[in-house]
Design a protein around this motif. Structure first.
Motif, mmCIF file in Angstrom:
data_model
loop_
_atom_site.group_PDB
_atom_site.id
_atom_site.type_symbol
_atom_site.label_atom_id
_atom_site.label_comp_id
_atom_site.label_asym_id
_atom_site.label_seq_id
_atom_site.Cartn_x
_atom_site.Cartn_y
_atom_site.Cartn_z
ATOM 1 N N HIS A 129 31.343 24.205 -53.375
ATOM 2 C CA HIS A 129 29.914 24.277 -52.805
ATOM 3 C C HIS A 129 29.229 24.861 -51.593
ATOM 4 O O HIS A 129 28.288 25.358 -51.825
ATOM 5 C CB HIS A 129 29.743 22.513 -52.398
ATOM 6 C CG HIS A 129 28.938 21.617 -51.311
ATOM 7 N ND1 HIS A 129 28.383 21.954 -50.627
ATOM 8 C CD2 HIS A 129 27.367 21.097 -51.605
ATOM 9 C CE1 HIS A 129 26.971 21.733 -50.586
ATOM 10 N NE2 HIS A 129 26.680 21.015 -50.840
ATOM 11 N N TRP A 130 30.061 25.523 -51.527
ATOM 12 C CA TRP A 130 29.947 26.477 -49.183
ATOM 13 C C TRP A 130 29.432 27.570 -50.266
ATOM 14 O O TRP A 130 28.457 28.494 -49.616
ATOM 15 C CB TRP A 130 31.149 26.562 -49.086
ATOM 16 C CG TRP A 130 31.365 24.922 -47.786
ATOM 17 C CD1 TRP A 130 30.548 24.181 -47.653
ATOM 18 C CD2 TRP A 130 32.417 25.159 -47.151
ATOM 19 N NE1 TRP A 130 30.755 23.098 -47.169
ATOM 20 C CE2 TRP A 130 31.952 23.600 -46.599
ATOM 21 C CE3 TRP A 130 33.259 25.131 -46.680
ATOM 22 C CZ2 TRP A 130 32.860 22.976 -45.403
ATOM 23 C CZ3 TRP A 130 34.347 24.810 -46.386
ATOM 24 C CH2 TRP A 130 33.687 23.712 -45.559
ATOM 25 N N ALA A 131 29.652 28.118 -51.449
ATOM 26 C CA ALA A 131 30.029 29.189 -52.056
ATOM 27 C C ALA A 131 28.387 28.380 -52.399
ATOM 28 O O ALA A 131 27.967 30.322 -52.910
ATOM 29 C CB ALA A 131 30.441 29.609 -53.329
ATOM 30 N N TRP A 132 27.534 28.140 -52.759
ATOM 31 C CA TRP A 132 26.296 27.909 -53.271
ATOM 32 C C TRP A 132 25.167 28.717 -52.559
ATOM 33 O O TRP A 132 24.163 29.907 -52.351
ATOM 34 C CB TRP A 132 25.518 26.513 -53.542
ATOM 35 C CG TRP A 132 24.555 26.681 -53.994
ATOM 36 C CD1 TRP A 132 23.281 26.723 -54.655
ATOM 37 C CD2 TRP A 132 23.450 26.494 -52.551
ATOM 38 N NE1 TRP A 132 22.403 26.246 -54.343
ATOM 39 C CE2 TRP A 132 22.234 26.581 -53.270
ATOM 40 C CE3 TRP A 132 23.303 26.121 -51.198
ATOM 41 C CZ2 TRP A 132 20.682 25.996 -53.141
ATOM 42 C CZ3 TRP A 132 21.736 25.936 -50.763
ATOM 43 C CH2 TRP A 132 21.150 25.790 -51.443
ATOM 44 N N PHE A 133 25.884 29.061 -51.451
ATOM 45 C CA PHE A 133 25.012 29.375 -50.315
ATOM 46 C C PHE A 133 24.313 31.388 -50.413
ATOM 47 O O PHE A 133 23.485 31.161 -49.887
ATOM 48 C CB PHE A 133 25.213 28.991 -48.848
ATOM 49 C CG PHE A 133 25.090 27.349 -48.027
ATOM 50 C CD1 PHE A 133 23.558 27.303 -47.928
ATOM 51 C CD2 PHE A 133 26.049 27.093 -48.284
ATOM 52 C CE1 PHE A 133 23.648 26.226 -47.349
ATOM 53 C CE2 PHE A 133 26.107 25.455 -48.012
ATOM 54 C CZ PHE A 133 24.515 25.277 -47.255
#
Length: 333
Positions: A129-133
């Protein structure tokens, strides 16, 4: 020469205004409409002010995202006004139907999670989820490196997804599962449906909700507070500027578009992109960040933009030619 200098100066002034206005809007009490126009004009003006190159391409994409973030956060300038018009129940009803009586997030967490713990599987989902940025922007950059001639259309498709999503966030603010659970709305709706319209009295605020077992945990926040410590609040304040922007899921929409763009350049990279999009879809639902219906709507948004790209190409080429002519005039001296 006077004309070229005037065009160049005006273009740079628009770039500077569009970059600065979002930063100054609260301090200077600027109206949202002019700020949005200024921010949206900045990437276009940069195409006139600076010659084409990788640095300019990156700056145009950065200014585009700056305009998107401005539009994304604006509805939350007045949190109470946003809460007064937020839609909460309709995604719960749809997901209850999809989950055969319980929303899928609740089913998944009940089956796989343990209260108070974040296991390795859940940590993997949180980091995805954090990698989506960065993932959507890395996909655009990969296209630029492998097929520079197609970068313009690839970037336009990707950032159109962001912009259209921001419009929906303004028109249809929708609460995510974790917010609805923290405010007692999932419990209340289930109670009404089970007991033929009986209501649970009162709304549970965030503080009280933390004192009871919730049907949906927000695991990302739980883990974020443990992993980042004191820095978590600052990180969340920057990245979570509008908590009531769940429909459609731009996390999934832009990941689907990223997978498409990667596949058009390299099937192997596209396969990786598809695997990431699938993992992220599971993460968004499991972690309580989005309903299944949000994710489905995000996928439909990405496909709609993709299928609209070809019919809109002539208009985009017309705009591109106009900007090139203005840039040529600006460089005439």
């Amino acid at each position: 020469m006077r004309l070229s200098r005037a065009i160049r100066s005006a273009a740079w002034a628009l770039v500077a205004t569009g970059a600065a206005a979002p930063l100054l809007r609260r301090r200077a009490d600027l109206r949202n409409g002019p700020v949005l126009v200024a921010a949206a004009t900045a990437p276009v003006a940069l195409c006139v002010a600076a010659p084409r190159g990788r640095l300019r391409d990156g700056a145009v994409c950065a200014l585009q995202m700056w305009a998107y973030l401005t539009a994304y956060e604006m509805p939350n300038d007045d949190p109470q006004a946003l809460r007064d018009r937020v839609h909460i129940d309709y995604p719960i009803r749809i997901d209850r139907a999809l989950g055969l009586g319980r929303i899928p997030t609740e089913r998944l967490q009940r089956a796989l999670a343990r209260d108070g713990e974040i296991n390795r599987f859940e940590r993997t989902l949180i980091w995805s989820h954090w990698a989506w940025f960065v993932v959507p922007h890395l996909a655009v950059a990969y296209v630029g490196l492998r097929r520079p001639r197609t970068l313009g259309t690839a970037a336009a498709r990707m950032y159109a997804v962001y912009d259209l999503g921001a419009i929906v966030y303004w028109l249809l603010p929708t609460a995510p599962p974790w917010w609805a659970a923290a405010h007692g709305r999932i419990q209340e709706l289930e109670h009404r449906m089970v007991h033929n319209g009986e209501h649970i009295a009162g709304q549970i605020d965030g503080d009280r909700a933390g004192e009871r077992h919730l049907p949906v945990r927000r695991m990302m926040r739980e883990y974020g507070e443990r992993f980042w410590g004191r820095r978590w609040n600052d990180i969340y304040e920057v990245l979570g500027g509008n908590p009531l922007a769940a429909m459609p899921s731009l996390h999934f929409a832009t990941s689907v578009m990223a997978a498409r763009l990667l596949w058009e350049v390299d099937p192997l990279a596209g396969t990786v992109g598809c695997a990431y999009a699938g993992t992220l879809a599971l993460a968004l639902v499991y972690l309580g960040e989005h309903y299944v219906v949000d994710v489905l709507a995000g996928g439909l948004l990405a496909e709609a933009v993709n299928h609209s790209a070809e019919p809109l190409t002539p208009a985009v080429h017309t705009l591109t030619r106009a900007l090139r002519r203005l840039h040529a005039l600006a460089e005439a001296d």
